[in-house]
Design a protein around this motif. Structure first.
Motif, PDB file in Angstrom:
ATOM      1  N   VAL A 178       1.025  14.944   0.146  1.00 16.35           N
ATOM      2  CA  VAL A 178       0.619  14.643   1.528  1.00 16.35           C
ATOM      3  C   VAL A 178      -0.782  14.036   1.536  1.00 16.35           C
ATOM      4  O   VAL A 178      -1.054  13.051   2.236  1.00 16.35           O
ATOM      5  N   TRP A 179      -1.672  14.625   0.739  1.00 18.66           N
ATOM      6  CA  TRP A 179      -3.054  14.130   0.679  1.00 18.66           C
ATOM      7  C   TRP A 179      -3.095  12.705   0.132  1.00 18.66           C
ATOM      8  O   TRP A 179      -3.783  11.835   0.680  1.00 18.66           O
ATOM      9  N   ILE A 180      -2.373  12.447  -0.942  1.00 20.07           N
ATOM     10  CA  ILE A 180      -2.365  11.114  -1.544  1.00 20.07           C
ATOM     11  C   ILE A 180      -1.790  10.088  -0.571  1.00 20.07           C
ATOM     12  O   ILE A 180      -2.301   8.969  -0.433  1.00 20.07           O
ATOM     13  N   ARG A 181      -0.740  10.483   0.142  1.00 21.75           N
ATOM     14  CA  ARG A 181      -0.137   9.573   1.116  1.00 21.75           C
ATOM     15  C   ARG A 181      -1.155   9.187   2.194  1.00 21.75           C
ATOM     16  O   ARG A 181      -1.271   8.017   2.580  1.00 21.75           O
ATOM     17  N   ALA A 182      -1.917  10.175   2.664  1.00 24.58           N
ATOM     18  CA  ALA A 182      -2.912   9.924   3.706  1.00 24.58           C
ATOM     19  C   ALA A 182      -4.055   9.060   3.177  1.00 24.58           C
ATOM     20  O   ALA A 182      -4.526   8.140   3.864  1.00 24.58           O
ATOM     21  N   ALA A 183      -4.509   9.328   1.957  1.00 21.26           N
ATOM     22  CA  ALA A 183      -5.604   8.544   1.377  1.00 21.26           C
ATOM     23  C   ALA A 183      -5.173   7.099   1.145  1.00 21.26           C
ATOM     24  O   ALA A 183      -5.963   6.160   1.332  1.00 21.26           O
ATOM     25  N   ALA A 184      -3.916   6.912   0.742  1.00 16.56           N
ATOM     26  CA  ALA A 184      -3.396   5.557   0.544  1.00 16.56           C
ATOM     27  C   ALA A 184      -3.287   4.824   1.880  1.00 16.56           C
ATOM     28  O   ALA A 184      -3.633   3.637   1.982  1.00 16.56           O
TER      29      ALA A 184
END
Length: 206
Positions: free
Chosen positions: A141-147
């Protein structure tokens, strides 16, 4: 009269918690194959019907236990992406949270149970993985948001998450599960976390 529904809900929550705790004990003591819903009900002090009202199958219950352990260890806190903080600091916090799970004795014991059950039944292993993947992992979830915010370059957050977790689990999960090695001490955790995050950001950060 409005107190009745609240009281009933509290009783239901207590029964659910008792079932989960009893199931953790049974799975750790007896393994996946030997543990039955009857034994879990007896240990929890509830009827088998009550167990099935909360969890329709042993597979569902086992997957819920792993989620329950993660919630308990993380304090129920999902570390969300923040645009105002350095990526490295946020990732190190996420990894520290993951280490707390990987160092938990109950989680390690149940991971061994799950792996042993999967070896004997590939179909069961596939089902366990599918059930545990129903809730997207916090790092993904965090990586998706940062991307989405333009700070990481990836079209596949799940793949990127697995890469980073692989760097961690190669030192802090698989040796403990398969070779009975002790958990990493604080210095080793710091070294593994920092080098893994730096490698990850060297490739993915914009």
């Amino acid at each position: 009269m409005p107190s009745f529904p609240a009281t009933s809900q509290r009783l239901t929550d207590r029964k659910r918690s008792a079932i989960i705790e009893a199931a953790i004990d049974e799975f750790r003591l007896s393994g996946y194959e030997t543990t039955s819903m009857d034994r879990i009900a007896a240990r929890a002090g509830v009827s088998k019907r009550t167990v099935y009202n909360h969890f329709p199958s042993k597979e569902v219950l086992f997957a819920e236990i792993l989620h329950h352990l993660w919630q308990a260890i993380s304090g129920g806190e999902e570390l969300a992406y923040r645009a105002d903080r350095p990526l490295r600091d946020q990732l190190l916090e996420l990894i520290a949270q993951k280490f707390r799970l990987l160092n938990d004795e109950a989680f390690v014991s149940l991971a061994r149970v799950a792996i042993a059950a999967g070896i004997h039944s590939p179909e069961r292993a596939h089902d366990m993985v599918a059930r545990m993947s129903e809730r997207e992992e916090g790092l993904t979830v965090w990586i998706r948001a940062a991307a989405a915010a333009g700070r990481l370059k990836t079209n596949d957050p799940v793949f990127a998450s697995h890469q980073l977790q692989g760097l961690i689990k190669g030192f802090a999960f698989w040796p403990q599960i398969t070779l009975a090695q002790p958990p990493l001490d604080a210095a080793a955790q710091k070294q593994v976390a920092e080098t893994a995050v730096d490698m990850f950001l060297a490739y993915y950060a914009l």
